[in-house]
Design a protein around this motif. Structure first.
Motif, PDB file in Angstrom:
ATOM      1  N   UNK A 103       0.856  -1.177   0.000  1.00 57.34           N
ATOM      2  CA  UNK A 103       0.000   0.000   0.000  1.00 57.34           C
ATOM      3  C   UNK A 103       0.900   1.239   0.000  1.00 57.34           C
ATOM      4  N   UNK A 104       0.310   2.409  -0.009  1.00 53.54           N
ATOM      5  CA  UNK A 104       1.087   3.638  -0.161  1.00 53.54           C
ATOM      6  C   UNK A 104       1.797   4.100   1.102  1.00 53.54           C
ATOM      7  N   UNK A 105       1.477   3.503   2.232  1.00 49.70           N
ATOM      8  CA  UNK A 105       2.097   3.931   3.478  1.00 49.70           C
ATOM      9  C   UNK A 105       3.539   3.453   3.533  1.00 49.70           C
ATOM     10  N   UNK A 106       4.410   4.238   4.073  1.00 52.66           N
ATOM     11  CA  UNK A 106       5.831   3.912   4.142  1.00 52.66           C
ATOM     12  C   UNK A 106       6.589   4.621   3.044  1.00 52.66           C
ATOM     13  N   UNK A 151      -8.111   6.031   0.402  1.00 55.43           N
ATOM     14  CA  UNK A 151      -7.273   5.959   1.608  1.00 55.43           C
ATOM     15  C   UNK A 151      -8.078   5.371   2.757  1.00 55.43           C
ATOM     16  N   UNK A 152      -8.445   4.079   2.566  1.00 53.56           N
ATOM     17  CA  UNK A 152      -9.181   3.343   3.586  1.00 53.56           C
ATOM     18  C   UNK A 152      -8.445   2.029   3.851  1.00 53.56           C
ATOM     19  N   UNK A 158      -6.288  -4.324  -0.257  1.00 57.80           N
ATOM     20  CA  UNK A 158      -6.284  -4.783  -1.653  1.00 57.80           C
ATOM     21  C   UNK A 158      -4.925  -4.589  -2.307  1.00 57.80           C
ATOM     22  N   UNK A 159      -4.184  -3.591  -1.846  1.00 53.39           N
ATOM     23  CA  UNK A 159      -2.895  -3.265  -2.447  1.00 53.39           C
ATOM     24  C   UNK A 159      -1.735  -4.058  -1.860  1.00 53.39           C
TER      25      UNK A 159
END
Length: 170
Positions: A103-106, A151-152, A158-159
């Motif tokens: 996912x996009x975090x990090x 952004x949930x 899913x990512x």
């Protein structure tokens, strides 16, 4: 004796990869659905290839999902990996690309490293089940190929995946 050692080794290795947490609810294996290219293999035709695109066949499912900040294959992903490993063993001319996603975090660097670990663990599991190393390539896409842009937590889940693509799909 040899016939008993290999299944025991595979079961032991997959058990070692499993999570020790008590949370049994996790993301499920998902059908890649539309947008998948036709799979081709030189000298191969018939039901083997058809199984890869038959929505009623487990081989049409191509994603193994991971928990946040983890590259441990969850129990619900094991049957999918086992089915793809059997397919690769039965079709040695087939090639697979495993793409690790996050996912996009990090940070970008962290996500590329985590994506590679996810792709590598799927590749390792396939090889432990009999697929040859020469059949499988693993790469990290990090956060670059999201399946969902919201952004949930549902979207982030899913990512966090490893996608298995066959020759002709990449």
């Amino acid at each position: 004796m040899k016939k008993l050692v290999l299944p025991a080794l595979i079961a032991l290795t997959l058990a070692a990869c499993s999570s020790t947490g008590t949370d049994t609810a996790g993301a499920s294996v998902e059908d890649r659905g539309a947008g998948v290219a036709t799979v081709t293999a030189p000298g191969m035709s018939g039901s083997g290839i058809a199984a890869l695109t038959d929505p009623n066949n487990i081989l049409s499912k191509r994603s193994v999902f991971f928990d946040f900040d983890s590259y441990v294959i969850k129990p619900e992903g094991r049957p999918l990996i086992e089915a793809h490993a059997r397919f690769l063993v039965q079709n040695p001319e087939m090639r697979m690309l495993v793409q690790g996603n996050t996912d996009e975090r990090g940070s970008r660097e962290y996500n590329l490293a985590l994506g590679q670990k996810r792709a590598d663990v799927v590749k390792q599991a396939l090889m432990l089940l009999g697929a040859r190393e020469a059949q499988i390539e693993s790469v990290s896409l990090g956060e670059e190929k999201p399946r969902c842009d919201d952004r949930t937590e549902t979207c982030y889940a899913e990512n966090r995946r490893g996608d298995m693509l066959y020759s002709g799909e990449f």
